[in-house]
Design a protein around this motif. Sequence first.
Motif, PDB file in Angstrom:
ATOM      1  N   VAL A  75      -3.976  13.260  -3.588  1.00 53.78           N
ATOM      2  CA  VAL A  75      -5.119  12.512  -4.126  1.00 53.78           C
ATOM      3  C   VAL A  75      -5.322  11.204  -3.350  1.00 53.78           C
ATOM      4  CG1 VAL A  75      -5.048  13.448  -6.435  1.00 53.78           C
ATOM      5  CG2 VAL A  75      -3.662  11.445  -5.902  1.00 53.78           C
ATOM      6  N   TYR A 129     -13.154   2.434  11.515  1.00 53.80           N
ATOM      7  CA  TYR A 129     -13.542   3.070  10.243  1.00 53.80           C
ATOM      8  C   TYR A 129     -12.730   2.495   9.079  1.00 53.80           C
ATOM      9  CZ  TYR A 129     -13.791   6.481   6.473  1.00 53.80           C
ATOM     10  OH  TYR A 129     -13.929   7.061   5.229  1.00 53.80           O
ATOM     11  N   LEU A 141      -4.240  -4.553   8.935  1.00 50.84           N
ATOM     12  CA  LEU A 141      -3.883  -3.303   8.248  1.00 50.84           C
ATOM     13  C   LEU A 141      -4.511  -2.103   8.960  1.00 50.84           C
ATOM     14  CD1 LEU A 141      -4.302  -4.574   4.597  1.00 50.84           C
ATOM     15  CD2 LEU A 141      -2.237  -3.425   5.471  1.00 50.84           C
ATOM     16  N   GLN A 162     -14.186  13.566  -1.710  1.00 48.96           N
ATOM     17  CA  GLN A 162     -15.186  12.713  -1.062  1.00 48.96           C
ATOM     18  C   GLN A 162     -16.516  13.430  -0.927  1.00 48.96           C
ATOM     19  OE1 GLN A 162     -14.601   9.412  -0.583  1.00 48.96           O
ATOM     20  NE2 GLN A 162     -12.778  10.043  -1.694  1.00 48.96           N
ATOM     21  N   LEU A 200      -7.371  -9.857   0.079  1.00 49.36           N
ATOM     22  CA  LEU A 200      -7.162  -9.761   1.531  1.00 49.36           C
ATOM     23  C   LEU A 200      -8.256 -10.489   2.308  1.00 49.36           C
ATOM     24  CD1 LEU A 200      -6.208  -5.957   1.886  1.00 49.36           C
ATOM     25  CD2 LEU A 200      -4.647  -7.907   1.740  1.00 49.36           C
ATOM     26  N   CYS A 224       0.831  -1.213   0.000  1.00 53.79           N
ATOM     27  CA  CYS A 224       0.000   0.000   0.000  1.00 53.79           C
ATOM     28  C   CYS A 224       0.861   1.256   0.000  1.00 53.79           C
ATOM     29  CB  CYS A 224      -0.886   0.033   1.245  1.00 53.79           C
ATOM     30  SG  CYS A 224      -1.571  -1.562   1.738  1.00 53.79           S
ATOM     31  N   ILE A 262      -9.415   1.855  -8.177  1.00 56.24           N
ATOM     32  CA  ILE A 262      -8.045   1.595  -7.704  1.00 56.24           C
ATOM     33  C   ILE A 262      -8.073   0.691  -6.481  1.00 56.24           C
ATOM     34  CG2 ILE A 262      -5.930   2.642  -6.791  1.00 56.24           C
ATOM     35  CD1 ILE A 262      -6.595   5.159  -8.380  1.00 56.24           C
ATOM     36  N   PRO A 305      -5.665   9.400   0.269  1.00 54.50           N
ATOM     37  CA  PRO A 305      -5.928   9.818   1.660  1.00 54.50           C
ATOM     38  C   PRO A 305      -4.828   9.393   2.618  1.00 54.50           C
ATOM     39  CG  PRO A 305      -7.328   7.960   1.034  1.00 54.50           C
ATOM     40  CD  PRO A 305      -6.648   8.433  -0.213  1.00 54.50           C
TER      41      PRO A 305
HETATM   42  C1  HEM Z   1      -8.476   4.959  -0.275  1.00 56.12           C
HETATM   43  C2  HEM Z   1      -6.318   1.416   2.267  1.00 56.12           C
HETATM   44  C3  HEM Z   1      -3.408   0.458  -1.513  1.00 56.12           C
HETATM   45  C4  HEM Z   1      -5.076   4.421  -3.745  1.00 56.12           C
HETATM   46  C5  HEM Z   1      -8.165   4.063   0.730  1.00 56.12           C
HETATM   47  C6  HEM Z   1      -8.880   3.944   1.982  1.00 56.12           C
HETATM   48  C7  HEM Z   1      -8.273   2.950   2.690  1.00 56.12           C
HETATM   49  C8  HEM Z   1      -7.170   2.436   1.893  1.00 56.12           C
HETATM   50  C9  HEM Z   1      -8.655   2.454   4.077  1.00 56.12           C
HETATM   51  C10 HEM Z   1     -10.077   4.787   2.430  1.00 56.12           C
HETATM   52  C11 HEM Z   1      -9.575   5.913   3.293  1.00 56.12           C
HETATM   53  C12 HEM Z   1     -10.670   6.789   3.867  1.00 56.12           C
HETATM   54  O1  HEM Z   1     -11.862   6.513   3.666  1.00 56.12           O
HETATM   55  O2  HEM Z   1     -10.319   7.764   4.543  1.00 56.12           O
HETATM   56  C13 HEM Z   1      -5.372   0.813   1.447  1.00 56.12           C
HETATM   57  C14 HEM Z   1      -4.656  -0.398   1.767  1.00 56.12           C
HETATM   58  C15 HEM Z   1      -3.863  -0.703   0.686  1.00 56.12           C
HETATM   59  C16 HEM Z   1      -4.063   0.350  -0.299  1.00 56.12           C
HETATM   60  C17 HEM Z   1      -4.782  -1.146   3.089  1.00 56.12           C
HETATM   61  C18 HEM Z   1      -2.985  -1.919   0.465  1.00 56.12           C
HETATM   62  C19 HEM Z   1      -3.519  -3.161   0.668  1.00 56.12           C
HETATM   63  C20 HEM Z   1      -3.521   1.510  -2.395  1.00 56.12           C
HETATM   64  C21 HEM Z   1      -2.699   1.712  -3.571  1.00 56.12           C
HETATM   65  C22 HEM Z   1      -3.186   2.820  -4.212  1.00 56.12           C
HETATM   66  C23 HEM Z   1      -4.312   3.327  -3.422  1.00 56.12           C
HETATM   67  C24 HEM Z   1      -1.496   0.857  -3.961  1.00 56.12           C
HETATM   68  C25 HEM Z   1      -2.707   3.490  -5.481  1.00 56.12           C
HETATM   69  C26 HEM Z   1      -2.374   2.734  -6.589  1.00 56.12           C
HETATM   70  C27 HEM Z   1      -6.191   4.858  -3.042  1.00 56.12           C
HETATM   71  C28 HEM Z   1      -7.102   5.905  -3.507  1.00 56.12           C
HETATM   72  C29 HEM Z   1      -8.085   6.055  -2.500  1.00 56.12           C
HETATM   73  C30 HEM Z   1      -7.747   5.109  -1.448  1.00 56.12           C
HETATM   74  C31 HEM Z   1      -7.033   6.669  -4.811  1.00 56.12           C
HETATM   75  C32 HEM Z   1      -9.288   7.014  -2.506  1.00 56.12           C
HETATM   76  C33 HEM Z   1     -10.482   6.246  -3.044  1.00 56.12           C
HETATM   77  C34 HEM Z   1     -11.723   7.107  -3.170  1.00 56.12           C
HETATM   78  O3  HEM Z   1     -11.625   8.196  -3.729  1.00 56.12           O
HETATM   79  O4  HEM Z   1     -12.789   6.678  -2.714  1.00 56.12           O
HETATM   80  N1  HEM Z   1      -7.140   3.133   0.700  1.00 56.12           N
HETATM   81  N2  HEM Z   1      -4.997   1.238   0.188  1.00 56.12           N
HETATM   82  N3  HEM Z   1      -4.463   2.518  -2.319  1.00 56.12           N
HETATM   83  N4  HEM Z   1      -6.616   4.413  -1.813  1.00 56.12           N
HETATM   84 FE1  HEM Z   1      -5.825   2.820  -0.826  1.00 56.12          FE
END
Ligand code: HEM
Length: 181
Positions: A30, A41, A74, A142, A66, A16, A58, A32
């Motif tokens: 971009v 949460y 995590l 958001q 997972l 991640c 994404i 979070p």
């Molecule tokens: C959003 C976890 C990998 C891009 C989120 C959120 C979580 C999360 C919990 C929501 C955050 C919130 O609501 O405040 C993880 C975990 C990962 C991972 C545990 C690995 C297993 C990645 C990777 C990328 C990425 C590698 C980019 C290639 C994003 C983006 C959002 C996001 C763009 C915003 C989505 C939206 O607009 O709704 N991630 N992430 N994440 N993550 Fe990840």
Amino acid sequence: LAAGDISAGKEISASCAACHGVDGNSPADVYPKLAGQHASYLYKQLVEFKNGKRANDIMSPMVAALSEEDMANLAAYYASKESTPGAVSEDSLDLGQQIYRGGNSESGVPACMACHGPNGSGMPAAKWPKLSAQYQAYTEAQLHAFANGERQNDPNGMMRDIASKMTEEEIKAVSAYVSGL
Ligand code: HEM
Ligand code: HEM
């Protein structure tokens, strides 16, 4: 659900880190910040990216493999880290603070602090997220996603209702304001 294991979560978090940073302080606005967000949460979001309740091109493939245990680990890992608030420009402070603390009674926007807390630290037991120190660009995105129905995983549509009543100016100002809390 059992409490997550921080060190097991840290291992999985390597996949991640490119987007969310090694310690959940994302390198670009971009993505979070996850650092210091409540585990309850975070876990809810991961489960909902997986079951499709929160749609995101994404994130859904990221969580596909997972297990529930992985996601709990995590969530525990990122919750154990800290995030630092950013600087907020003077011109968004007044309106942002007004919305955050008092809402807009004319349009029916409630005070954000009723649920997200006076310091933006949210409510872990209720799974109400911490908003403090989050990037302005992400918070804005958001609020737009709630307003236009792209994000639908808020219980009872409460955020969809609120965001759809906000003006663009209010969205920008409150998003800037919470980034500095
Ligand atoms: C959003 C976890 C990998 C891009 C989120 C959120 C979580 C999360 C919990 C929501 C955050 C919130 O609501 O405040 C993880 C975990 C990962 C991972 C545990 C690995 C297993 C990645 C990777 C990328 C990425 C590698 C980019 C290639 C994003 C983006 C959002 C996001 C763009 C915003 C989505 C939206 O607009 O709704 N991630 N992430 N994440 N993550 Fe990840
Ligand atoms: C989620 C902003 C008022 C309950 C969120 C998120 C943002 C936000 C940006 C997504 C956080 C993230 O993705 O990390 C605001 C603002 C408000 C406001 C700016 C005031 C104008 C409220 C109020 C309530 C509430 C009054 C309770 C009645 C929630 C809940 C979620 C949430 C339950 C989590 C949704 C989920 O489970 O995915 N809020 N909020 N918010 N907010 Fe608010």
